[in-house]
Enzyme design. Structure first.
Site, PDB file in Angstrom:
ATOM      1  CG  HIS A  73      -0.248   0.013   2.551  1.00  8.29           C
ATOM      2  ND1 HIS A  73       0.091   1.171   3.211  1.00  8.29           N
ATOM      3  CD2 HIS A  73       0.180  -0.981   3.363  1.00  8.29           C
ATOM      4  CE1 HIS A  73       0.671   0.887   4.365  1.00  8.29           C
ATOM      5  NE2 HIS A  73       0.751  -0.429   4.474  1.00  8.29           N
ATOM      6  CG  ASP A  75      -3.182   3.625   2.399  1.00  6.85           C
ATOM      7  OD1 ASP A  75      -2.483   2.647   2.071  1.00  6.85           O
ATOM      8  OD2 ASP A  75      -4.166   3.524   3.146  1.00  6.85           O
ATOM      9  CG  ASP A 106       3.164   0.615   7.612  1.00  5.28           C
ATOM     10  OD1 ASP A 106       2.890  -0.092   6.625  1.00  5.28           O
ATOM     11  OD2 ASP A 106       2.361   0.805   8.544  1.00  5.28           O
ATOM     12  CD  GLU A 142      -2.657  -2.063   5.561  1.00  6.06           C
ATOM     13  OE1 GLU A 142      -2.708  -3.078   6.275  1.00  6.06           O
ATOM     14  OE2 GLU A 142      -2.243  -0.971   6.005  1.00  6.06           O
ATOM     15  CD  GLU A 143      -1.407   2.150   7.423  1.00  5.37           C
ATOM     16  OE1 GLU A 143      -2.121   1.742   8.353  1.00  5.37           O
ATOM     17  OE2 GLU A 143      -0.188   1.914   7.344  1.00  5.37           O
ATOM     18  CD  GLU A 171       1.703  -3.883   5.797  1.00  4.60           C
ATOM     19  OE1 GLU A 171       2.366  -3.156   6.565  1.00  4.60           O
ATOM     20  OE2 GLU A 171       0.727  -3.481   5.151  1.00  4.60           O
ATOM     21  CG  HIS A 360       1.122   3.301  12.279  1.00  7.32           C
ATOM     22  ND1 HIS A 360      -0.183   2.885  12.374  1.00  7.32           N
ATOM     23  CD2 HIS A 360       1.572   2.785  11.102  1.00  7.32           C
ATOM     24  CE1 HIS A 360      -0.500   2.152  11.320  1.00  7.32           C
ATOM     25  NE2 HIS A 360       0.560   2.076  10.534  1.00  7.32           N
TER      26      HIS A 360
END
Ligand SMILES: [Zn+2]
Length: 393
Positions: A73, A75, A106, A142-143, A171, A360
């Site tokens: 992903h 995003d 990520d 995805e997020e 990931e 994150h």
């Protein structure tokens, strides 16, 4: 053949501020480079009422099977307090050989490594005698709610009769150092809300009310005293966690009418989400019988558990990781959910990417050398994959 620098590509991707669900140029950039490498690309925007429209990208080079798919992903989660970052989150600055930026680990670093690794493999001598296809399944959802992304892309593939034979999700699976961990399965997850119904009243006249807060302990006892199981294959035991108790009661002199308990269960393949919900209901029924308090249960399954059992494929991946890092990676099923939960219905899927320690967080980062190492591992996986599955002559 164009040579792609995976570090520069990671930086370019980070500079596209693709905070979910925004595309912000990240897929445009990838599509451009993949086209130059000879891939056929398709943009797949999906929408659904009540959810943001999301853009996605599928790219494939080769017409025949086996189709090896890299999935990921573009995003990212929001940057949070930008003033707390030691470098601006969307400028992708490198300080002491560490690349800082939202999405570095990520998982824009891994996506850059997919593309550069595929580029290296396609321009190498190994590529020529084998048959097969390389594809990239890149989502922008995805997020976010994960509704207009991977799941719908897989439906689209199915509709046009296209199959994925094996998939690798990028990931960030390594806890601290490259080579520590491949994920080969994930626990399922279910969210639930229990409302215990009482009768609101004045605290001075409790005989005219029914205090649902007094029943909470009994309900929780029934839910938390029995373990769901003792583990399953490579999985730890399933676990129910209470995450909130609220009665929305601002007053000292009121017995509240309802109390709401929120919980989450992470479960192994011993269960389905449906059966976990049933287990919860049975235990709540016992509490209801004992206390006389009625309840309501609501649940949402956010993903079913799965275990990747294709040992041939897993050992191919594991060998490539070990060759590059000197470490034999643990095959793990720990951690949260990922889009692998959708892909596993169609193809054996495993996950391997960068180090996930800062994802994150403020100052999300990745070592520059890890991106290059990951690119080499992905290229080696392609070489061995097509040698093994592509009927090399
Ligand atoms: Zn991710």
């Amino acid at each position: 053949m164009t040579h792609i620098d995976p570090v520069e590509l990671t930086q370019a991707l980070i500079k596209c501020p693709s905070v979910t669900p925004k595309e912000a140029g990240a897929l445009d950039l990838l599509e451009d480079i993949l086209t130059q490498l000879g891939f056929d690309t398709t943009r797949l925007p999906f929408s659904q009422e009540g959810t943001p429209t999301v853009d996605n990208l599928y790219a494939r080079i080769g017409k025949e099977g086996p189709n090896f798919c890299f999935a990921g992903h573009t995003d990212v989660v929001p940057a949070g307090r930008t003033d707390q970052w030691s470098a601006p989150p969307f400028e992708a600055l490198i300080k002491n050989d560490v690349l800082i930026g939202r999405g570095a680990a990520d998982m824009k670093g891994a996506i850059a490594a997919f593309v550069a690794g595929a580029g290296d493999y396609l321009s190498s001598d190994h590529h020529q005698p084998t048959k097969g296809s390389i594809s990239l399944l890149i989502t922008g959802d995805e997020e976010g709610p994960a509704i207009n992304g991977t799941r719908k892309m897989l439906d689209w593939l199915k509709q046009r009769g296209e199959t994925i034979d094996h998939c690798l999700v990028g990931e960030p699976t390594n806890p601290d150092k490259m080579g520590e961990m491949i994920k080969a399965g994930r626990r399922g997850s279910i969210n639930g809300w229990i409302t215990i119904h009482g009768k609101q009243g004045h605290v001075a006249y409790p005989h005219r009310a029914q205090n649902p807060l007094h029943a909470v302990a009994d309900f929780l006892n029934h839910l938390t005293n029995t373990p769901l199981d003792e583990g399953y294959n490579r999985f730890q035991p399933s676990s129910l966690q209470i995450t909130e108790i609220e009665s929305n009661n601002p007053a000292h002199n009121i017995i509240p009418g309802d109390v709401k308990i929120r919980f989450n269960v992470r479960f192994n393949p011993h269960w389905t989400g449906e059966r976990v919900a049933q287990w919860v209901r049975e235990h709540l029924d016992n509490a209801k019988e004992e206390t006389g308090f009625d309840y309501k249960l609501e649940t949402i399954i956010s993903g079913e558990a799965f275990l990747t059992t294709d040992d041939d494929y897993l050992s191919l991946l594991s060998d490539c990781v070990e060759r590059a890092t000197g470490k034999k990676p643990e095959l793990s099923t720990s951690g949260g959910t990922s889009d692998a939960r959708f892909i596993q219905r169609d193809a054996p899927v495993a996950e391997f990417g960068l180090v996930g320690a800062t994802i994150h967080q403020i100052d999300e980062q990745t070592a520059v050398s890890d991106i290059t190492l990951l690119k080499d591992i992905y290229a080696d996986i392609l070489k061995n994959y097509f040698y093994h599955y592509g009927n090399a002559s």
